[in-house]
Design an enzyme around this catalytic site. Structure first.
Site, PDB file in Angstrom:
ATOM      1  N   GLU A  74       0.701  -1.240  -0.189  1.00 57.61           N
ATOM      2  CA  GLU A  74      -0.089   0.091   0.138  1.00 57.61           C
ATOM      3  C   GLU A  74       0.793   1.020  -0.084  1.00 57.61           C
ATOM      4  O   GLU A  74       0.430   2.297   0.592  1.00 57.61           O
ATOM      5  CB  GLU A  74      -0.890  -0.028   1.102  1.00 57.61           C
TER       6      GLU A  74
ATOM      7  N   GLU B  75      -4.904  -9.125   0.484  1.00 57.07           N
ATOM      8  CA  GLU B  75      -5.839  -8.322   1.601  1.00 57.07           C
ATOM      9  C   GLU B  75      -7.426  -8.290   1.134  1.00 57.07           C
ATOM     10  O   GLU B  75      -7.564  -7.526   0.379  1.00 57.07           O
ATOM     11  CB  GLU B  75      -5.270  -7.041   2.150  1.00 57.07           C
TER      12      GLU B  75
END
Ligand code: AHR
Length: 509
Positions: free
Chosen positions: A182, A310
């Site tokens: 991220e 995720e």
């Protein structure tokens, strides 16, 4: 893949399945896990030394046993956001010499008691393969190369020897490595732009594969439907002389990662939200095709798949990360997780790996306390899918009415249909068909004509449901669990309101 004929609400639903209509392989890694140094996932979750429930390594035996039930073939580690300031060298060698550090993702203190060798040992006990994420925040390429060498090196070199000195002669053969986590996010230490990330990721990928060309590298994407994804895919999935032996049959980037969390306090918005992930997968697969076409990647290079590393139901306001993100899940969330898993089965041709975030305590189906574990409602669909939805995806055609109210995210309403029955099917390697059907309605049982259930042995039925969509589980009471039954396979089947049903049979040949 499931195709839909939309019918008026109230008309009889129909599901057609045929075991000959095999679409694509379901990668076992679809059932991957994720353990981050966050909240009580590692400390107090998988690692709890001194607790009578722990083994000689300090690992919770009840957690290992539960993980063995779920059978994650691969587990991601050590983050997540945590990895952006993680120096792996802090976590190896004699425990009493490991530094305590301030931790900047979740604002805690990292003792480094648990590190690479402990994680590898835990994976061996669980029967899972490790998947490591590299520090693209404060980390350097040198450190990343050192970590790969520590885990995989076989020669007489410094980090390989350090591993041996720390008690492990054989290499760990860690195959999967992520190029950061991220890194686009405002919440990241060393957030970066897509342009800077793409350049760095490509250069790191080259060096890492020069060191060890057996590894598989995962590019850091965003949601799958963002300009970040389109840019980094275009820049990194290419056909360049990159110093590796053969760039006509392999590439620097093996998978593209995307993340998504869904949630809503409104049941129907909660259970339809994972359909955003389905569209995200299709868009990302398109972006990969586009990059390969524009960059003239030869078809002999295997197509890069999506690593959904995720995914889950998570409301970040209800269960904030800094407070350990201990979600208490409901039946509605269990049905949302069922829809998530149906998405992965339907889209299996694009999915190389998926990792539920996370495996223990942090936004997890499995919760520990000092004296035992609790299986949340979301545990049951995960268990049933991991047990039965393996092998290959089958084509399904569905006739169903649709829910046409608001969705979250909002754009789902204009992008995909949201039928009352959410369906996928698989043919496993033993020749059994499993049909997974989520009746998302909280009000109506849905009688459904089933076409293609041809069996002489009858049908095994697994149902996950409960009294109401907002019920949850505690240590003392399991309001949501799995009920088993039999059905003769003839005529119609009524899928109860707010339930996941799996029908499993051996087709007559
Ligand atoms: O899984 C919890 C967190 O969610 C991870 O650390 C991060 O990558 C994501 O934002």
């Amino acid at each position: 893949m499931t195709t839909l004929t939309k019918i008026p609400n109230g008309q009889q639903a129909r599901i057609s399945v045929d075991p000959r209509n095999v679409i694509s392989r379901i990668e076992d890694n679809t059932y991957g896990g994720f353990t981050e140094h966050m909240g009580r996932c590692i400390y107090g979750g998988i690692y709890d030394p001194g607790n009578p429930l722990s083994d000689e390594d300090g690992f919770r035996k009840d957690v290992i046993e539960a993980m063995r039930e779920i059978k994650p073939p691969v587990v991601r580690y050590p983050g997540g956001n945590f990895v952006a300031t993680y120096h792996w060298m802090d976590g190896v060698g004699p425990r009493d010499q490991r530094p305590r550090r301030p931790e900047l993702a979740w604002l805690g203190t990292e003792t480094n008691e648990f590190g690479t060798d402990e994680f590898m040992r835990w994976c061996e006990k669980v029967g899972a393969e490790p998947y490591l994420c590299l520090n693209f925040g404060t980390g350097t390429l040198d450190e990343a190369l050192g970590w790969v060498e520590y885990c995989n090196g076989t020669r007489d070199t410094y980090y390989a020897n350090l591993r041996r000195k720390n008690g492990r002669e054989q290499p760990y053969k860690v195959k999967y490595w992520a190029l950061g986590n991220e890194v686009y996010g405002a919440w990241q230490v060393a957030q970066t732009t897509k342009e800077d990330y793409a350049k760095k990721a490509y250069q790191w990928a080259k060096a890492l594969k020069l060191l060890d060309d057996s590894i598989k590298l995962v590019l850091c994407g965003e949601s799958g439907f963002s300009s970040w994804d389109s840019h980094v895919i275009k820049e990194c999935i290419r056909f360049d002389p990159h110093g590796l032996a053969d760039n006509t049959t392999s590439s620097l980037i093996d998978m593209h990662s995307i993340h998504l969390y869904t949630a809503s306090s409104d049941h129907l918005q909660n259970v339809t939200a994972p359909l955003a992930a389905e569209r995200a997968i299709e868009i990302t697969a398109g972006l990969i095709d586009l990059a390969r076409a524009e960059n003239r990647v030869p078809p002999t290079v295997p197509k890069q798949k999506i690593c959904f590393d995720e995914w889950n139901v998570w409301d970040m306001f209800r269960a904030p990360g800094e407070q350990g993100a201990e979600e208490q899940y409901t039946l509605s969330d269990a049905l949302a997780v069922s829809v998530w898993l149906n998405v992965f089965i339907r889209q299996s041709r694009h999915i190389g790996m998926a990792n539920i975030a996370q495996s223990v305590n942090v936004i997890s189906p499995l919760m520990t306390d000092k004296t035992g574990i609790t299986k949340q409602p979301t545990w049951w669909p995960l268990l049933l899918f991991s047990k039965y939805m393996r092998g290959s995806t089958l084509a399904v055609h569905l006739h169903s009415g649709v829910y046409d109210g608001p969705t979250r995210p909002e754009w789902v309403r204009g992008a995909v249909e949201t039928p009352w029955l959410d369906v996928s099917a698989a043919l496993d390697d033993d020749g059994l068909v499993t049909l997974a059907v989520v009746n998302i309605s909280s009000a109506q049982d849905i009688e459904t004509q089933l076409e293609g259930v041809s069996t002489s042995e009858g049908v095994q039925v697994y149902t996950v449901s409960g009294e109401a969509v907002d019920v949850a589980n505690t240590r003392e009471s399991q309001a949501v669990s799995v009920q088993e039954g039999r059905w003769n396979g003839k005529g119609s089947y009524t899928f109860p309101k707010h339930s996941l049903t799996m029908l499993r049979w051996r087709p007559r040949v």
